[in-house]
Scaffold this active site. Structure first.
Site, PDB file in Angstrom:
ATOM      1  N   GLY A  70       0.839  -1.195   0.000  1.00 49.88           N
ATOM      2  CA  GLY A  70       0.000   0.000   0.000  1.00 49.88           C
ATOM      3  C   GLY A  70       0.866   1.234   0.000  1.00 49.88           C
ATOM      4  O   GLY A  70       2.021   1.204  -0.434  1.00 49.88           O
ATOM      5  N   GLY A  75       2.410   2.332   5.303  1.00 53.11           N
ATOM      6  CA  GLY A  75       3.513   1.406   5.585  1.00 53.11           C
ATOM      7  C   GLY A  75       4.301   1.831   6.817  1.00 53.11           C
ATOM      8  O   GLY A  75       4.668   1.010   7.664  1.00 53.11           O
ATOM      9  N   GLU A 108       5.630  -3.389   0.812  1.00 53.16           N
ATOM     10  CA  GLU A 108       5.712  -3.057  -0.626  1.00 53.16           C
ATOM     11  C   GLU A 108       4.968  -1.746  -0.807  1.00 53.16           C
ATOM     12  O   GLU A 108       3.734  -1.712  -0.746  1.00 53.16           O
ATOM     13  CB  GLU A 108       5.034  -4.149  -1.463  1.00 53.16           C
ATOM     14  N   CYS A 111       1.928   0.843  -8.699  1.00 56.07           N
ATOM     15  CA  CYS A 111       3.161   1.158  -7.982  1.00 56.07           C
ATOM     16  C   CYS A 111       4.322   1.288  -8.950  1.00 56.07           C
ATOM     17  O   CYS A 111       5.248   2.047  -8.731  1.00 56.07           O
ATOM     18  CB  CYS A 111       3.450   0.108  -6.927  1.00 56.07           C
ATOM     19  N   GLU A 164       4.514  10.483  -5.658  1.00 53.15           N
ATOM     20  CA  GLU A 164       3.691   9.528  -6.402  1.00 53.15           C
ATOM     21  C   GLU A 164       2.339  10.172  -6.712  1.00 53.15           C
ATOM     22  O   GLU A 164       1.601  10.523  -5.794  1.00 53.15           O
ATOM     23  CB  GLU A 164       3.504   8.267  -5.555  1.00 53.15           C
TER      24      GLU A 164
HETATM   25  P1  NAD Z   1      -3.384   2.422   1.346  1.00 50.95           P
HETATM   26  O1  NAD Z   1      -2.080   2.477   2.048  1.00 50.95           O
HETATM   27  O2  NAD Z   1      -4.321   3.556   1.490  1.00 50.95           O
HETATM   28  O3  NAD Z   1      -4.209   1.122   1.810  1.00 50.95           O
HETATM   29  C1  NAD Z   1      -3.666  -0.182   1.703  1.00 50.95           C
HETATM   30  C2  NAD Z   1      -4.324  -1.085   2.725  1.00 50.95           C
HETATM   31  O4  NAD Z   1      -3.967  -0.662   4.029  1.00 50.95           O
HETATM   32  C3  NAD Z   1      -5.842  -1.094   2.686  1.00 50.95           C
HETATM   33  O5  NAD Z   1      -6.287  -2.420   2.889  1.00 50.95           O
HETATM   34  C4  NAD Z   1      -6.219  -0.204   3.859  1.00 50.95           C
HETATM   35  O6  NAD Z   1      -7.490  -0.485   4.400  1.00 50.95           O
HETATM   36  C5  NAD Z   1      -5.129  -0.557   4.843  1.00 50.95           C
HETATM   37  N1  NAD Z   1      -4.869   0.446   5.886  1.00 50.95           N
HETATM   38  C6  NAD Z   1      -5.139   1.768   5.871  1.00 50.95           C
HETATM   39  N2  NAD Z   1      -4.716   2.342   7.020  1.00 50.95           N
HETATM   40  C7  NAD Z   1      -4.165   1.359   7.780  1.00 50.95           C
HETATM   41  C8  NAD Z   1      -3.531   1.318   9.063  1.00 50.95           C
HETATM   42  N3  NAD Z   1      -3.374   2.416   9.801  1.00 50.95           N
HETATM   43  N4  NAD Z   1      -3.064   0.130   9.510  1.00 50.95           N
HETATM   44  C9  NAD Z   1      -3.172  -0.980   8.768  1.00 50.95           C
HETATM   45  N5  NAD Z   1      -3.775  -1.011   7.554  1.00 50.95           N
HETATM   46  C10 NAD Z   1      -4.251   0.146   7.045  1.00 50.95           C
HETATM   47  O7  NAD Z   1      -3.024   2.142  -0.191  1.00 50.95           O
HETATM   48  P2  NAD Z   1      -3.999   2.040  -1.425  1.00 50.95           P
HETATM   49  O8  NAD Z   1      -4.530   3.409  -1.729  1.00 50.95           O
HETATM   50  O9  NAD Z   1      -4.973   0.919  -1.238  1.00 50.95           O
HETATM   51  O10 NAD Z   1      -2.981   1.572  -2.577  1.00 50.95           O
HETATM   52  C11 NAD Z   1      -2.191   2.458  -3.285  1.00 50.95           C
HETATM   53  C12 NAD Z   1      -0.765   2.482  -2.766  1.00 50.95           C
HETATM   54  O11 NAD Z   1      -0.225   1.166  -2.773  1.00 50.95           O
HETATM   55  C13 NAD Z   1       0.154   3.285  -3.653  1.00 50.95           C
HETATM   56  O12 NAD Z   1       1.022   4.066  -2.858  1.00 50.95           O
HETATM   57  C14 NAD Z   1       0.946   2.222  -4.411  1.00 50.95           C
HETATM   58  O13 NAD Z   1       2.194   2.629  -4.890  1.00 50.95           O
HETATM   59  C15 NAD Z   1       1.051   1.157  -3.383  1.00 50.95           C
HETATM   60  N6  NAD Z   1       1.305  -0.129  -4.028  1.00 50.95           N
HETATM   61  C16 NAD Z   1       2.561  -0.692  -3.918  1.00 50.95           C
HETATM   62  C17 NAD Z   1       2.845  -1.899  -4.565  1.00 50.95           C
HETATM   63  C18 NAD Z   1       4.200  -2.532  -4.446  1.00 50.95           C
HETATM   64  O14 NAD Z   1       4.312  -3.717  -4.730  1.00 50.95           O
HETATM   65  N7  NAD Z   1       5.243  -1.827  -4.059  1.00 50.95           N
HETATM   66  C19 NAD Z   1       1.857  -2.532  -5.307  1.00 50.95           C
HETATM   67  C20 NAD Z   1       0.597  -1.938  -5.397  1.00 50.95           C
HETATM   68  C21 NAD Z   1       0.338  -0.743  -4.740  1.00 50.95           C
END
Ligand code: NAD
Length: 509
Positions: free
Chosen positions: A245, A250, A267, A301, A401
């Site tokens: 995410g 993260g 990731e 990503c 990003e």
């Molecule tokens: P996000 O960080 O908003 O959410 C990801 C997940 O985390 C969701 O399931 C969300 O409910 C959960 N979450 C939110 N707050 C949390 C907390 N405090 N504690 C634990 N979990 C929590 O990301 P998104 O908008 O769903 O995805 C987009 C992001 O993901 C972009 O930054 C993208 O670059 C990244 N991404 C990275 C990769 C990689 O492999 N490096 C792949 C795909 C996406």
């Protein structure tokens, strides 16, 4: 804008009613104790696609307890790896038989084109097969050289209970980069999909039960970061968190996990550069740059959101990317001709536009696009393919990003300059270089701060090739043998061989 290629609303049939999603806890499907639910509205079609149980603390704790009990029972962690591999292979077959059903719901929840969703689901089956192969080839080391009376063995063991938290942009693919590998290692899991794309994870849960996965080995909790994700990251009965995410979340997860020092694999985001030298196959490079910008509407990503062009070719190359971008079919994700679908939420579309408008205000020029996009017959949120020139390295759009179909163009004169620009971001997920000269490619590849470097290609991936980021793009690795190893602990076993070989420590004085 009128010169873009648009695909209007198709007459594809939409589901008659929302899909119902429930938690999978200890092998049973459950609603939330308080009856709470949340809805996902399709970002392209505006219909309610799914209505899911919304977990609170009670459901999250129950899922963690089920995973802990299943792990400690040994019903999965201590059975022969061939038995685990057999279940994973069965899951792969079941996924392949369900591509169409899964792809439709994935498209409606995420806004991505149906052809892309089909490829994602079908391709994920291969990840399950690869993980099954790894399960059976796991082994540690033996040390037969430590002395005649000593034999040393390094064992590999499953880490334990793993929390898996996934994003919305490739919901099924990213889940399949984690779950089969954790299961292959013998771990048990609690999975939380994004609140925006919960359904294909639930549908996979049904296949896991059908394939014979013992109860409690994979648990699914539906809901939001608070309280679900946060509890999954901090609970003492969880041994590892595997998260994909945003970098901001993260960091919150790493902080939440630190109190119990659990293992964390992250990731995260990227600001991925492609450097293009004048001697490259420029037609091929322009096509790949267009793909890297527009694929998944840039919500990727690995989005190739910056290009660093040699000054001699900058103008002509940019013009070619603009020309190609006009030909990319943006529109109804349910029409198989569409290559790019909707933006995930109205708020995210505003965020993308905010970056673009700020860059324009700071002196950038839009060679193409620069605003929202109306698709005839669809109520959803779309964004124009956008190419921005006149970008300075210090602008936010050059370093942060954006997560939209937006390309920032920078220029260079020397390899050193190109490397410095490429590394001028907090992220380090992937990078690319285009040149017919292998020395140029290798010189760049070795100096690029990135987990993956592509030469003369972009975004090719294979289950065998480990994926992950450096700097603020993450820690730990996914897929490949190194990704599998994340779910294993090593334990040294030191064995004395023969009787009376150990010199007594207590001496008679
Ligand atoms: P996000 O960080 O908003 O959410 C990801 C997940 O985390 C969701 O399931 C969300 O409910 C959960 N979450 C939110 N707050 C949390 C907390 N405090 N504690 C634990 N979990 C929590 O990301 P998104 O908008 O769903 O995805 C987009 C992001 O993901 C972009 O930054 C993208 O670059 C990244 N991404 C990275 C990769 C990689 O492999 N490096 C792949 C795909 C996406």
């Amino acid at each position: 804008m009128t010169e873009l290629t648009l695909i209007p609303a198709s007459d594809a049939a939409l589901p008659a009613e929302p899909r119902r999603g429930r938690h999978l806890i200890g092998g049973a499907w459950r609603d939330s104790a308080d009856g709470a639910t949340f809805e996902r509205i399709s970002p392209s079609h505006g219909i309610v696609v799914s209505r899911s149980a919304q977990a609170g603390e009670a459901e999250t704790l129950a899922a963690i307890a089920a995973a802990r009990a299943a792990f400690d029972s040994g019903a999965w962690s201590r059975i022969p790896a061939r038995a685990r591999a057999a279940v994973l292979l069965k899951v792969a077959d079941l996924i392949e038989a369900e591509v169409e059903r899964f792809a439709l719901i994935e498209t409606l929840e995420s806004g991505k084109p149906i052809t892309q969703a089909r490829a994602e689901i079908a391709g994920a089956a291969d990840l399950w097969r690869y993980a099954a192969m790894l399960a059976r080839s796991t082994h540690g080391d033996s040390h037969n050289t430590l002395g005649e009376d000593i034999l040393g063995v390094v064992l590999k063991e499953p880490v334990g209970v793993v929390s898996i938290i996934t994003p919305w942009n490739f919901p099924f693919w990213i889940l399949s980069q984690k779950l089969p590998f954790a299961l292959a290692a013998g771990c048990t899991c609690v999975v939380k999909p994004s609140e925006m794309t919960p359904s294909t994870t639930v549908m996979l849960g049904e296949l896991l039960l059908e394939a014979g996965l013992p109860e409690g080995v994979a648990n699914i909790v539906l809901g939001f970061g608070q309280p679900v994700g946060s509890l999954m990251a901090s609970h003492p009965d969880v041994d590892m968190v595997s998260f994909t995410g945003s970098t901001a979340v993260g960091k919150a997860i790493a902080a939440a996990a630190s109190a119990t020092l659990k293992k964390v694999a992250l990731e995260l985001g990227g600001k991925n550069p492609q450097v293009i030298f004048p001697d490259a196959d420029l037609e091929d490079a322009a096509d790949a740059v267009t793909f890297g910008t527009c694929f998944n509407a840039g919500q990727c990503c690995n989005s190739g959101s910056r290009i660093i062009l040699h000054q001699d070719i900058a103008e002509a190359f940019t013009a070619r990317v603009v020309e190609l971008s006009r030909k990319v079919a943006f529109g109804d994700p349910l029409d198989p001709r569409s290559q790019v679908g909707a933006i995930v939420t109205p708020q995210h579309r505003q965020r993308i536009d905010g970056y673009v408008q700020d860059a324009l205000a700071e002196g950038a020029t839009a060679s193409l696009g620069g605003g929202g996009l109306e698709i005839p017959g669809l109520p959803g949120d779309f964004y124009q393919p956008t190419v921005l020139t006149g970008i300075r390295p210090d602008m936010a759009i050059a370093r942060e990003e954006v997560f939209g179909p937006v390309l920032s163009v920078l220029t260079f004169r020397t390899l050193d300059e190109a490397v410095a620009l490429a590394n001028h971001a907090h992220y380090g997920l992937s990078a690319g270089v285009w040149s017919e000269n292998v020395h140029t490619c290798l010189a760049f590849a070795r100096r690029a701060q990135a987990g993956t470097v592509w030469t003369n290609t972009w975004m090719d991936g294979f289950p065998e090739l480990t994926f992950g980021g450096v700097k603020q793009s993450g820690q730990g690795r996914e897929i490949g043998r190194h990704g599998f190893d994340e779910f294993l602990e090593v334990k040294s076993l030191v064995m004395r061989v023969g009787r009376g070989t150990r010199a007594p420590w207590v001496k008679a004085v």
